[in-house]
Design a protein around this motif. Structure first.
Motif, PDB file in Angstrom:
ATOM      1  N   GLY A   1       0.781  -1.238   0.000  1.00 26.69           N
ATOM      2  CA  GLY A   1       0.000   0.000   0.000  1.00 26.69           C
ATOM      3  C   GLY A   1       0.802   1.271   0.000  1.00 26.69           C
ATOM      4  O   GLY A   1       0.235   2.368  -0.019  1.00 26.69           O
ATOM      5  N   GLY A   2       2.139   1.165   0.024  1.00 27.92           N
ATOM      6  CA  GLY A   2       2.975   2.360   0.068  1.00 27.92           C
ATOM      7  C   GLY A   2       3.347   2.876  -1.313  1.00 27.92           C
ATOM      8  O   GLY A   2       2.956   2.319  -2.333  1.00 27.92           O
ATOM      9  N   ARG A   3       4.096   3.969  -1.321  1.00 29.64           N
ATOM     10  CA  ARG A   3       4.606   4.548  -2.554  1.00 29.64           C
ATOM     11  C   ARG A   3       6.130   4.435  -2.547  1.00 29.64           C
ATOM     12  O   ARG A   3       6.792   4.924  -1.621  1.00 29.64           O
ATOM     13  N   ALA A   4       6.682   3.771  -3.561  1.00 25.58           N
ATOM     14  CA  ALA A   4       8.118   3.572  -3.660  1.00 25.58           C
ATOM     15  C   ALA A   4       8.747   4.703  -4.467  1.00 25.58           C
ATOM     16  O   ALA A   4       8.439   4.884  -5.643  1.00 25.58           O
ATOM     17  N   ILE A   5       9.611   5.454  -3.820  1.00 22.84           N
ATOM     18  CA  ILE A   5      10.345   6.545  -4.469  1.00 22.84           C
ATOM     19  C   ILE A   5      11.713   5.968  -4.835  1.00 22.84           C
ATOM     20  O   ILE A   5      12.611   5.898  -4.002  1.00 22.84           O
TER      21      ILE A   5
ATOM     22  N   ALA B   1       4.567   4.487  -7.539  1.00 24.88           N
ATOM     23  CA  ALA B   1       6.018   4.558  -7.702  1.00 24.88           C
ATOM     24  C   ALA B   1       6.410   5.805  -8.482  1.00 24.88           C
ATOM     25  O   ALA B   1       5.639   6.319  -9.295  1.00 24.88           O
ATOM     26  N   GLU B   2       7.614   6.275  -8.208  1.00 24.03           N
ATOM     27  CA  GLU B   2       8.209   7.359  -8.982  1.00 24.03           C
ATOM     28  C   GLU B   2       9.704   7.123  -9.057  1.00 24.03           C
ATOM     29  O   GLU B   2      10.249   6.295  -8.307  1.00 24.03           O
ATOM     30  N   MET B   3      10.396   7.812  -9.953  1.00 22.34           N
ATOM     31  CA  MET B   3      11.816   7.559 -10.153  1.00 22.34           C
ATOM     32  C   MET B   3      12.647   8.827 -10.100  1.00 22.34           C
ATOM     33  O   MET B   3      12.191   9.913 -10.462  1.00 22.34           O
ATOM     34  N   HIS B   4      13.879   8.678  -9.600  1.00 17.65           N
ATOM     35  CA  HIS B   4      14.863   9.755  -9.562  1.00 17.65           C
ATOM     36  C   HIS B   4      16.194   9.140  -9.992  1.00 17.65           C
ATOM     37  O   HIS B   4      16.669   8.189  -9.369  1.00 17.65           O
TER      38      HIS B   4
END
Length: 257
Positions: free
Chosen positions: A33-37, A58-61
């Motif tokens: 249920g979380g958001r992976a950065i 999710a998002e990416m850096h």
């Protein structure tokens, strides 16, 4: 009963997220249920993972944790986009093997820059955010998990740079846990044994397999999906009263240590 490892609403930075342990942890964070950065130097792999996991989770850096300017900018951007960072998994690492008497300074420094200094840069940047956020009495979830290794507990042949860095990570964990506990920021480390990833292919080769396996009571290697679970345990409220600890996940390799 609510799942004690539920990560719903948690925004968690994972370094070294493009493959191996980092990828497994990122996928499990999203499943819980979380958001992976996700942070890594491998932009194409990150982009593919975001597509698979979903941009809502999710998002990416893209950049190197060995660059303190990138790390601070990445954390600032993640906070700006998500408002709050609840967790950090300090996982990025590299291996540059050589015996101690033959190790070039460059080989030493490359591993220290990523595996120790990079961990500090991320720890500091995320820790500042959590410290400031909790200054006004907001004691919401704040957990940092640093990935160490059995090499940091017992030493390792041919990787004195890696062993030194991973021992240093344990020191970073204990010191920051003591400094930040008053604001309910938890910092722990996990010491993995041999995990089936691209980085451990040499250790798992026929040349070294029998020697390594003879020291593992469970007589098998672990895999990224299996070791992701204790990471998420330490990120979750299931471990709400645990800080400053080093959890061994190694099939019994360091029993009693």
């Amino acid at each position: 009963m609510k799942n004690p490892m539920d990560l719903s609403g948690h925004n968690i930075i994972v370094t070294g997220a493009a493959q191996g342990i980092g990828e497994g942890v990122s996928r499990l964070i999203a499943d819980l249920g979380g958001r992976a950065i996700m942070v890594d130097m491998q932009g194409e792999k990150l982009e593919q993972l975001v597509d698979e996991i979903g941009s809502d989770k999710a998002e990416m850096h893209v950049g190197s944790v060995a660059d303190p300017a990138f790390v601070q900018t990445m954390v600032d951007n993640a906070v700006s986009k998500n408002s709050v960072i609840h967790g950090l998994v300090n996982n990025a690492g590299i291996v540059r093997a050589a015996m101690a008497v033959k190790m070039p300074v460059k080989t030493w420094q490359e591993v220290i820059d990523v595996n120790l200094s990079g961990v500090f840069y991320c720890l500091q940047a995320v820790g500042r955010h959590m410290w400031e956020r909790n200054a006004d009495g907001d004691t919401g979830p704040a957990s940092i998990v640093n990935i160490s290794s059995d090499a940091g507990r017992r030493g390792t042949i041919g990787q004195i740079n890696y062993g030194a860095a991973k021992s240093g990570v344990m020191g970073l964990t204990m010191s920051s846990a003591r400094e930040w506990a008053q604001r309910q920021i938890r910092v722990n480390s996990i010491c993995f044994g041999v995990v089936e990833t691209e980085m451990t292919e040499t250790i798992r080769s026929d040349k070294f397999r029998d020697g390594v396996m003879a020291q593992v009571p469970m007589k098998r290697f672990s895999n990224p999906d299996e070791v992701s679970q204790p990471v998420c345990f330490l990120l979750s409220e299931a471990s709400s009263y645990i800080t400053g600890q080093h959890l061994s996940v190694n099939g019994g390799y360091t029993i009693g240590v």
